[in-house]
Design a protein around this motif. Structure first.
Motif: not given
Ligand code: SAM
Length: 208
Positions: A63-67, A71-73, A86-88, A112-114
């Protein structure tokens, strides 16, 4: 440090670098079907460069939060099994959908990951949570998503100090985040992610 199966150091034109095998997605260099994984653009890449023991061996459910745009996922999906991303924010999710097109195991979720209850019906129990949300309350996000993690699984978390409080000493921010995390996780390792990412702490933890 053990790299997951499917992640290797490959020789690129200028130097050796971490790499995975898959469709290129962000203009990264390639050699013989391997795509360069840039640790300056990836907290998880930086954690591997800093030789953190992630517990990943390849083939895991993730489970990847903040995708963001993927790039990383994209690299994670190259070596992992089913990968829920997951990305909001709607805009990066459009690019994430392109990244998922060539990766059958990658499932983008505009959520939303929250609010994990909004994707609990889709996400199966996972072996690892990778989190890079860069938002206030990063430790709480990890706690609220702990329900998805199998016993003995790994949380691989990057905490960005400035997302919590720009005015505080990053070390104090990290101490608070670790103390919050300990409500649900045992901390296995921590490393600052410089020189790849300023004022970020990489954390490996397992559910208590
Ligand atoms: N992990 C990504 C990568 O390495 O390719 C970069 C992530 S970037 C630093 C942070 C991401 O988290 C943003 O795209 C932002 O929209 C997302 N984000 C922030 N709060 C979030 C939430 N509550 N739920 C889902 N995504 C969230």
């Amino acid at each position: 440090m053990t790299l997951p199966s499917g992640v290797e150091r490959q020789r690129f034109s200028d130097r050796e670098a971490l790499a995975t095998q898959g469709e290129p997605t962000y203009g990264e260099g390639t050699t013989d079907g391997w795509r360069r994984w840039d640790p300056h653009r990836s907290k998880l890449g930086a954690m591997l460069e800093r030789e953190m023991e992630t517990g990943l061996s390849g083939g895991e459910t993730v489970l990847y939060l903040g995708a963001a745009a993927g790039t990383t996922v994209s690299h994670v999906a190259d070596f992992a099994g089913p990968t829920y991303a997951v990305e909001f924010a709607a805009r990066p999710v459009r690019d994430l959908l392109d990244v998922a097109e060539s990766r059958e195991n990658l499932v983008p979720l505009l959520k939303d990951a929250r609010a994990p209850e909004t994707y609990a019906h889709v996400v199966e129990p996972v072996d690892a949570i990778v989190q890079d949300v860069a938002t206030r309350g990063q430790a709480d996000v990890a706690l609220t998503n702990r329900r998805f993690l199998r016993e003995g699984g790994r949380l691989l978390l990057a905490i960005k100090a400035r997302s919590e409080d720009v005015t505080r000493d990053p070390n104090d921010v990290f101490e608070d985040a670790l103390s919050t995390l300990e409500d649900g996780y045992e901390i296995l390792a921590t490393e600052r992610l410089e020189p790849f990412h300023d004022d970020h702490l990489g954390i490996v933890a397992t559910p208590k």
